[in-house]
Design a protein around this motif. Structure first.
Motif, mmCIF file in Angstrom:
data_model
loop_
_atom_site.group_PDB
_atom_site.id
_atom_site.type_symbol
_atom_site.label_atom_id
_atom_site.label_comp_id
_atom_site.label_asym_id
_atom_site.label_seq_id
_atom_site.Cartn_x
_atom_site.Cartn_y
_atom_site.Cartn_z
ATOM 1 N N ASN A 79 -3.745 0.736 -7.007
ATOM 2 C CA ASN A 79 -4.377 0.540 -5.701
ATOM 3 C C ASN A 79 -5.325 -0.665 -5.752
ATOM 4 N N ASP A 119 -4.294 0.541 4.069
ATOM 5 C CA ASP A 119 -3.267 -0.483 4.204
ATOM 6 C C ASP A 119 -3.828 -1.842 4.609
ATOM 7 N N TYR A 140 0.827 -1.199 0.000
ATOM 8 C CA TYR A 140 0.000 0.000 0.000
ATOM 9 C C TYR A 140 0.862 1.250 0.000
#
Length: 248
Positions: A147, A213, A50
């Motif tokens: 992402n 995260d 992340y």
């Protein structure tokens, strides 16, 4: 053509519940052999994190033709932008929006024209990035940068692009088509949604973004599953065993 070919075969190699059912429904007399796929070498090394990804970046593997579902991803992207206005969408392939030469305008097909008009209608020109032709290393770089990896296809069996993203631990959202549920477990390894429901695709993309995260846990579980599915040594052994049995 595929149906006629299957009707004439004695042996079929497959890897999912979907291809097993499709093959035997067309020809119930074939011998079905299970063997998973081995993927491209670069994807067996590297790990998504992340901290190093580009936040709110979506990566998809193709917008070439309709069955890859990029039109659904664009619809979902419009919804995502309402909550994450900094979100971006990247996909391999030529830029279908900026037709800056006569040849590009002449060669534009109807599907890409539809995508272009949708992008223009919703003002996405500076949000959607076409990356050109990517090498395996380029695809890997984009998986690690994203992402979330989105696979909005309307038909698949066991797509290599999803397996590659899973191997790297990139959080994934995929349509529930073909053998996807054999590859990835919903909720623990990624998210699976109804293929014709772009609002659910948007929902799960937003969910991954909101996890921040904590999405690493999804990717870690996906990578563990993918290392079993795409175990190169095991798949080679299985393939050799199948051919040895057929050749007797």
């Amino acid at each position: 053509m595929e149906t006629k070919a299957l009707q004439k075969l004695q042996h079929v190699i497959g890897r999912t519940d979907w291809d097993h059912d499709r093959a035997l429904s067309i020809n119930p007399n074939i011998d079905y052999h299970f063997c998973n796929e081995t993927l491209r070498d670069p994807f067996y090394e590297g790990q998504w994190s992340y901290e190093s990804c580009q936040k709110h970046r979506i990566f998809a593997s193709s917008c070439v033709y309709p069955v890859k579902g990029f039109h659904y991803l664009l619809e979902a992207f419009v919804e995502v932008l309402k909550y994450y206005p900094d979100a971006t969408l990247a996909v391999p392939g030529d830029d279908i929006v900026r037709l800056d030469t006569l040849m590009k305008r002449i060669r534009e097909d109807s599907y890409h024209r539809y995508l272009r008009k949708f992008i223009e209608k919703h003002g996405l020109q500076d949000k959607v990035f076409f990356l050109g032709r990517l090498s395996p290393e380029g695809m890997k770089e984009q998986d690690l940068l994203a992402n979330v990896f989105a696979m909005p296809s309307t038909i698949e069996n066991s797509p290599n692009s999803l397996g590659e993203a899973m191997l790297l631990g990139t959080p994934c959202v995929a349509s529930d088509v073909g053998g996807i549920t054999n590859m990835m477990t919903h909720g623990t390894e990624g998210y699976v949604y109804q293929s014709t429901a772009p609002y659910m695709l948007a929902h799960y993309i937003k969910k991954v973004f909101a996890m921040e995260d904590r999405a690493q846990a999804l990717g870690t579980a996906a990578a563990e599953h993918a290392r079993v599915t795409h175990d190169a040594r095991k798949n080679l052994e299985d393939l050799i065993a199948i051919y040895e049995m057929i050749s007797r």
